[in-house]
Scaffold this active site. Structure first.
Site, PDB file in Angstrom:
ATOM      1  CB  ALA A 177       4.274   3.148  -3.012  1.00 33.81           C
ATOM      2  CG  ASN A 178       2.953   1.290  -8.682  1.00 36.93           C
ATOM      3  OD1 ASN A 178       2.994   2.496  -8.535  1.00 36.93           O
ATOM      4  ND2 ASN A 178       2.941   0.714  -9.853  1.00 36.93           N
TER       5      ASN A 178
END
Lengths: 256, 256
Positions: free
Chosen positions: B43-44
């Site tokens: 994820a970011n």
């Protein structure tokens, strides 16, 4: 009475009286995030709903509850003390700090691996360069750590097993491998939650409770009801055993 | 009048009149999640607060807004149509589906890379086995895709640049490389948000607006105020240019 309830919710006075009064429960919940660089991370799918609900249910039965939580969007369950962490290593440290406890419920979805060399600056795409390869290293095993024999082992250690195939067999093997007392197993595949869609986004959970005595298949229930049932079963087990509560922090200090 | 407002919020009647009436704005927000296996993903870091606030601010100025959002814990901004996606590929497809648009604001933190071979079952730790190595592949570039010249290019394409070093220089280079009109740059390092702690968990943002004309350094503002200012600047720019609005979906159909 209303004032007492408010104080209890705010953590300003002792927990409600109940079958777990005088007991300390340690609960882990949520995912962990393992940084790749300042903007990217590896995560586990977990809303934290089941772990938070268990923490709240144990508090309602009178336990003093320490909830060690990874990043979630959830409110703190009333009557619990919440310690917020990000990585698996931080979660282990917070759990060790919270000991001694009579009960440990490890509901967090802890990353098995961390990134060996997280970057201190954002990793940039370079034109023509090949994509990066992520080297991973094993994380500490929090459940095995808490379940290991020793003077600080909680009387009852409960783990979770999120599986996508051979759910009960895998989870039974996990119970023995980790040395915990019970494993709560669920099927996290798309089809595995009683036809209600993957458990991560669902208010419901379909679990198997695996103990030394065997396997109980619970029906599909809301996560709140699973938590309530599990807390009741924990209270009944500890009452049956009539185990002495672990020393409170003050007693711990005086024994040191 | 109250009924009209309720209908507007529920998307049952046209947007409020304003300087962006008749315009269609496409906004991306939140992170993307790239699956490793059924329980793990890359994820970011992005709460989605800035992108969602921009979508809401554009709607308040009268635009018809399509908000394409990765996984967030946020409520839908009133007056917008929200399309929920998980991966970068899904986000690109949803953006292309939403065209034509007069304005595109790409505020999402899109993963540059996806996992080349996601596992269909949960990857297990094997005793003694080395940790897995994650091979990554490049994701499509949504901002460059929307900014590319062509009959469906929005009149104004705005990108974001989250940087940890040489913020303005890196972001200025990104503007040219992607072909977008403006870049909103911010410093996402620990020290980079005007001393308010990393921007991800903060209600505030310290941005630089980079256009063909130069760089504007905005003071540290709440993300809502950043959104309001940016929406106002977008409206003023489109009014100055007096560009014809893009065809509405109905017109699009009749032209096909």
């Amino acid at each position: 009475e209303i004032l007492a309830a408010i104080k209890r919710v705010l953590g300003l006075s002792p927990a409600a009286p109940g079958p777990l009064s005088g007991r300390h429960a340690l609960v882990t919940s949520g995912p962990t995030h393992e940084p790749i660089d300042p903007v990217r991370y590896i995560a586990n799918r977990s809303s934290g709903h089941q772990g938070h609900a268990i923490a709240g249910a144990l508090a309602r039965l009178g336990a003093r509850v320490t909830l060690v939580s990874g990043p979630t969007a959830l409110a703190d369950p009333p009557g619990t003390t919440v310690v917020r962490v990000t990585t698996a290593r931080e979660m282990l440290a917070a759990c060790q700090q919270a000991l001694p406890a009579d009960i440990a419920v490890c509901a967090a979805a802890v990353a098995d691996w961390t990134v060996t060399h997280p970057a201190t600056h954002k990793t940039k795409k370079a034109a023509g360069a090949p994509p990066p390869v992520l080297a991973l290293s094993p994380n500490p095993d929090i459940l095995a750590n808490l379940a290991a024999a020793g003077p600080q082992r909680p009387a009852l250690v409960v783990g979770f097993a999120a599986e996508t195939e051979e759910v009960v067999a895998q989870a039974s093997a996990k119970r023995l491998r980790k040395g915990c007392d019970w494993i709560i197993a669920n099927d996290v595949s798309e089809a595995g939650n009683g036809g209600r869609g993957t458990v991560f986004a669902s208010p419901d959970n379909t679990v198997h409770v695996i103990t030394a005595e065997g396997v109980e298949d619970w029906p599909t229930l809301s996560k709140d009801v699973v938590a309530h049932r599990l807390a009741g079963r924990i209270a009944a087990t500890l009452t049956d055993r009539a185990a002495a509560p672990c020393p409170s922090p003050a007693q711990k200090g005086s024994l040191a």
